[in-house]
Design a protein around this motif. Structure first.
Motif, PDB file in Angstrom:
ATOM      1  N   GLN A 121      29.838 -52.291 -17.340  1.00  0.00           N
ATOM      2  CA  GLN A 121      29.988 -51.119 -18.198  1.00  0.00           C
ATOM      3  C   GLN A 121      31.236 -51.228 -19.068  1.00  0.00           C
ATOM      4  O   GLN A 121      31.197 -50.965 -20.279  1.00  0.00           O
ATOM      5  N   GLU A 122      32.330 -51.629 -18.462  1.00  0.00           N
ATOM      6  CA  GLU A 122      33.572 -51.775 -19.216  1.00  0.00           C
ATOM      7  C   GLU A 122      33.495 -52.940 -20.205  1.00  0.00           C
ATOM      8  O   GLU A 122      34.090 -52.892 -21.280  1.00  0.00           O
ATOM      9  N   TYR A 123      32.747 -53.979 -19.862  1.00  0.00           N
ATOM     10  CA  TYR A 123      32.588 -55.121 -20.775  1.00  0.00           C
ATOM     11  C   TYR A 123      31.830 -54.699 -22.031  1.00  0.00           C
ATOM     12  O   TYR A 123      32.214 -55.071 -23.145  1.00  0.00           O
ATOM     13  N   ILE A 124      30.779 -53.922 -21.862  1.00  0.00           N
ATOM     14  CA  ILE A 124      30.025 -53.445 -23.023  1.00  0.00           C
ATOM     15  C   ILE A 124      30.895 -52.534 -23.883  1.00  0.00           C
ATOM     16  O   ILE A 124      30.884 -52.615 -25.119  1.00  0.00           O
ATOM     17  N   THR A 125      31.664 -51.667 -23.243  1.00  0.00           N
ATOM     18  CA  THR A 125      32.574 -50.801 -23.989  1.00  0.00           C
ATOM     19  C   THR A 125      33.607 -51.618 -24.763  1.00  0.00           C
ATOM     20  O   THR A 125      33.945 -51.296 -25.915  1.00  0.00           O
ATOM     21  N   PHE A 126      34.093 -52.685 -24.145  1.00  0.00           N
ATOM     22  CA  PHE A 126      35.046 -53.557 -24.836  1.00  0.00           C
ATOM     23  C   PHE A 126      34.409 -54.210 -26.061  1.00  0.00           C
ATOM     24  O   PHE A 126      35.041 -54.296 -27.124  1.00  0.00           O
ATOM     25  N   LEU A 127      33.180 -54.685 -25.930  1.00  0.00           N
ATOM     26  CA  LEU A 127      32.501 -55.297 -27.075  1.00  0.00           C
ATOM     27  C   LEU A 127      32.304 -54.288 -28.195  1.00  0.00           C
ATOM     28  O   LEU A 127      32.458 -54.621 -29.381  1.00  0.00           O
ATOM     29  N   GLU A 128      31.958 -53.058 -27.849  1.00  0.00           N
ATOM     30  CA  GLU A 128      31.781 -52.018 -28.865  1.00  0.00           C
ATOM     31  C   GLU A 128      33.101 -51.693 -29.553  1.00  0.00           C
ATOM     32  O   GLU A 128      33.145 -51.503 -30.774  1.00  0.00           O
ATOM     33  N   ASP A 129      34.177 -51.624 -28.784  1.00  0.00           N
ATOM     34  CA  ASP A 129      35.497 -51.381 -29.389  1.00  0.00           C
ATOM     35  C   ASP A 129      35.920 -52.548 -30.270  1.00  0.00           C
ATOM     36  O   ASP A 129      36.514 -52.342 -31.342  1.00  0.00           O
TER      37      ASP A 129
ATOM     38  N   ASP B 151      24.571 -58.250 -31.801  1.00  0.00           N
ATOM     39  CA  ASP B 151      23.522 -58.917 -31.011  1.00  0.00           C
ATOM     40  C   ASP B 151      23.927 -59.034 -29.545  1.00  0.00           C
ATOM     41  O   ASP B 151      23.097 -58.860 -28.638  1.00  0.00           O
ATOM     42  N   GLU B 152      25.202 -59.323 -29.308  1.00  0.00           N
ATOM     43  CA  GLU B 152      25.678 -59.462 -27.936  1.00  0.00           C
ATOM     44  C   GLU B 152      25.590 -58.136 -27.182  1.00  0.00           C
ATOM     45  O   GLU B 152      25.202 -58.097 -26.007  1.00  0.00           O
ATOM     46  N   ILE B 153      25.913 -57.043 -27.846  1.00  0.00           N
ATOM     47  CA  ILE B 153      25.831 -55.724 -27.218  1.00  0.00           C
ATOM     48  C   ILE B 153      24.392 -55.374 -26.868  1.00  0.00           C
ATOM     49  O   ILE B 153      24.109 -54.844 -25.786  1.00  0.00           O
ATOM     50  N   LYS B 154      23.466 -55.696 -27.757  1.00  0.00           N
ATOM     51  CA  LYS B 154      22.054 -55.424 -27.479  1.00  0.00           C
ATOM     52  C   LYS B 154      21.571 -56.211 -26.256  1.00  0.00           C
ATOM     53  O   LYS B 154      20.871 -55.672 -25.396  1.00  0.00           O
ATOM     54  N   GLU B 155      21.961 -57.489 -26.177  1.00  0.00           N
ATOM     55  CA  GLU B 155      21.526 -58.307 -25.053  1.00  0.00           C
ATOM     56  C   GLU B 155      22.139 -57.825 -23.743  1.00  0.00           C
ATOM     57  O   GLU B 155      21.470 -57.807 -22.704  1.00  0.00           O
ATOM     58  N   GLU B 156      23.406 -57.422 -23.789  1.00  0.00           N
ATOM     59  CA  GLU B 156      24.052 -56.950 -22.569  1.00  0.00           C
ATOM     60  C   GLU B 156      23.440 -55.639 -22.086  1.00  0.00           C
ATOM     61  O   GLU B 156      23.321 -55.409 -20.877  1.00  0.00           O
ATOM     62  N   LYS B 157      23.059 -54.787 -23.004  1.00  0.00           N
ATOM     63  CA  LYS B 157      22.423 -53.533 -22.601  1.00  0.00           C
ATOM     64  C   LYS B 157      21.024 -53.760 -22.040  1.00  0.00           C
ATOM     65  O   LYS B 157      20.553 -52.986 -21.204  1.00  0.00           O
TER      66      LYS B 157
END
Length: 279
Positions: free
Chosen positions: A263-271, A86-92
């Protein structure tokens, strides 16, 4: 006199024997056992409520998941993965730049993880600006504003802006030394656009470094601008402005750094989601 002293132990021995016969001593073992002490650790941490068959978390066995992968999957991990999704969706959704914005003035961008480098060649000079987005977002918490605004502060969250420290390196054509200027964004200057004449960034330190060495030496003299003459400081700022490092550059750098940080924050959440999910 000596026979009398020898008779004293015998008299005492007979008296003690008489006392033992009249009132025998308790067994020796109970006297040597330590007295019971109250337990210092409360039993609530390891006990189960009456009527509940559920074991406490400390005593509950951890079992691999039923998928057969052999990994450890708990209910907490499952809830963590759902939260991260959910956090990744909101950040995107709130992501302004799907790709990094370009800098005006002919700057070439090189990105290596969280570090970015801007390079420009002007009249035989090479100007390099390097910055890192780690720890570049200043804290936004303000206790007084939060207590006064209440729910309004929760409804309207402040926009996060990355204001990294950056280093400007100027190398003359064929020169063996580089003029290095360590710059930063003062907190009281960021976001104040009404004062058009003020600089939104400042020079903190100035030094010379050798161009042939990969690492700068701390033994080289470093000029701190806190106690610098203002006339000399103004000339240094003009020196940077003539090479394209001015307020316009500083504004665009903030936009670039903010986009890269997000961008790096979203990548971190995905990792992190992939790590917790173990897939």
């Amino acid at each position: 006199m000596l026979p009398l002293l020898r008779c004293v132990p015998r008299a005492l021995g007979s008296a003690v024997a008489g006392l033992r016969a009249a009132a025998p001593f308790p067994p020796l073992r109970p006297l040597l056992q330590p007295a019971p002490r109250p337990c210092a650790r409360p039993f609530g941490f390891l006990s189960v409520r009456s009527g509940s068959a559920r074991l406490p978390s400390l005593l509950r066995p951890r079992r691999p998941c039923s998928c057969g992968c052999g990994a450890l999957h708990t209910e907490g991990d499952k809830a963590f993965v759902e939260f991260l999704s959910d956090e990744i969706k909101e950040e995107k959704k709130i992501q302004k730049h799907k790709s990094l914005p370009k800098m005006s003035g002919g700057w070439e961008l090189e990105v290596n993880g969280t570090e970015a480098k801007l390079v420009r060649n002007v009249a035989g000079e090479k100007i390099t600006v390097t910055f890192n987005i780690n720890n570049s977002i200043p804290p936004t918490y303000d206790g007084e504003e939060e207590s006064s605004q209440g729910q309004k502060a929760e409804e309207q969250e402040p926009e996060l802006t990355s204001t990294p420290n950056f280093v400007v390196e100027v190398i003359k054509s064929g020169g063996k030394k580089a003029l290095v200027l360590d710059c930063h964004y003062p907190e009281d200057e960021v976001g104040q656009e009404e004062e058009g004449e003020s600089d939104i960034f400042s020079i903190r330190e100035v030094s010379f470094q050798s161009t042939g060495e990969s690492e700068w030496k701390d033994t080289n003299y470093t000029l701190n601008t806190d106690s610098l003459d203002w006339a000399l400081y103004d000339h240094l700022m003009d020196f940077l402005a003539d090479r394209g490092v001015d307020n316009t550059f500083a504004d665009e750098l903030v936009e670039l750094s903010t986009a890269l940080e997000h961008q790096e924050y979203i990548t971190f959440l995905e990792d992190l989601r992939g790590f917790v999910k173990s897939q």
